[in-house]
Design a protein around this motif. Structure first.
Motif: not given
Length: 325
Positions: A121-126, A210-230
């Motif tokens: 399962a995956d979750f939406g991300a902003v 799909e954000m794992v590698s991009h977050l590691e590169s420091g190019q993007m930031r996730i404002l929030a995830v659309m999951a029911p809990e952390r």
């Protein structure tokens, strides 16, 4: 049924595990088709199969790409010329099921293919660029409330797709009409991410996995995830939209189907491989590495789940005005 309830139901189902199988499955020239360009969620889904099933099939799984219509080209191909292809599985997501419901895959329905197994399962991300003026979700929601068209939103799906729905849910929560969203559609998450990094869009409605590698590169930031809990690491520091006070949730089932004309033996070989993989800590490690929750369903269990999800999506699509009641 509300949009949020679909995510909650899918998350609750994540505790379900398929029964283990033993041995290796004999599958000649195994292939996983990602029905989009490289770099997005379908690519991620196939990589889970390629790595996670490796000990359970006797030949390496090749990943190929078939972009077009956010999965429509592949769905039509595997319902026509490749319907009897027992060597290939095709990646799908909850968005694919939504496209079936809304008629974007043509006349074919969920009953025309064989649903094999899940990747998780995956979750939406902003998502925004690392240098974006949006430092937190509340700032974006304020702009959505004041002037929805002032924000350029993009994702790997057309109007009415699950990625569009993520943005629509945010606008609705901000008190604006989803139809007021300034939305740019791309043929897959990889293209949308490139547009975000290139400055063509300001906000990407993506999937957290799909954000794992991009977050590691420091190019993007996730404002929030659309999951029911952390979520757990590497997303543990990212707040959910729910905890920030916005009743928005979107859980994405990721998995695989094959042509409806494949033989029972060919279908079972893939099901056995998935069930064997689910029983191992190695497969769980692959899921975690890709940012997926271990929602493990194969064969008849998945088939029943798909039927329930499609019915729920039909209710949601009707509520959003995408199809007639």
């Amino acid at each position: 049924m509300s949009f949020a309830r679909l995510g909650a139901a899918a998350f609750a189902a994540a505790a379900v595990f398929a029964a283990p199988a033993v041995g290796q499955s004999r599958i000649d020239d195994p292939e996983c088709v990602a029905p989009a360009n490289p770099g997005g969620g379908f690519d991620l889904t196939c990589r889970v199969a390629q790595t996670g099933l490796a000990p359970h099939v006797d030949e390496p799984i090749q990943v190929t790409f078939m972009p077009g219509g956010i999965g429509a080209v592949a769905y039509n191909l595997f319902n026509t010329t490749r319907t009897e292809d027992g060597s290939a599985i095709v990646a799908f997501s909850t968005g694919s099921l939504l496209n079936i419901v809304t008629g974007k895959y043509g006349a074919f329905t969920e009953k025309d293919v064989r649903w094999v197994g899940t990747a998780g399962a995956d979750f939406g991300a902003v998502v925004v660029r690392a240098d974006s003026d949006y430092r937190e979700l509340g700032q974006l929601m304020d702009d959505f409330s004041a002037d929805p068209a002032s924000v350029v939103v993009g994702a790997g799906g057309s109007v009415g797709s699950q990625d569009w729905m993520k943005g629509a849910l945010l606008l609705r929560e901000a008190g604006a009409s989803p139809m007021a969203m300034r939305y740019v559609a791309f043929d897959g998450g990889g293209d949308a991410i490139a547009a975000l990094l290139g400055g063509s869009i300001e906000v990407y409605m993506g999937d957290v996995g799909e954000m794992v590698s991009h977050l590691e590169s420091g190019q993007m930031r996730i404002l929030a995830v659309m999951a029911p809990e952390r979520l757990e690491a590497p997303f543990a520091e990212i707040p959910t939209a729910m905890e920030l006070g916005y009743d928005v949730e979107w859980t994405i089932l990721r998995g695989f189907y094959m042509g409806g004309g494949a033989s029972d033996a060919e279908y079972q070989a893939w099901v056995d491989a998935f069930q064997a993989a689910y029983a191992t800590p190695e497969f769980a490690a692959v899921q975690k590495e890709r940012g997926l929750l271990p929602l493990n369903l194969a064969g008849a269990e998945l088939q029943a789940s798909i039927e329930q999800r499609v019915q729920t999506l039909r209710e949601i699509a009707a509520e959003a005005g995408l199809i007639a009641n």
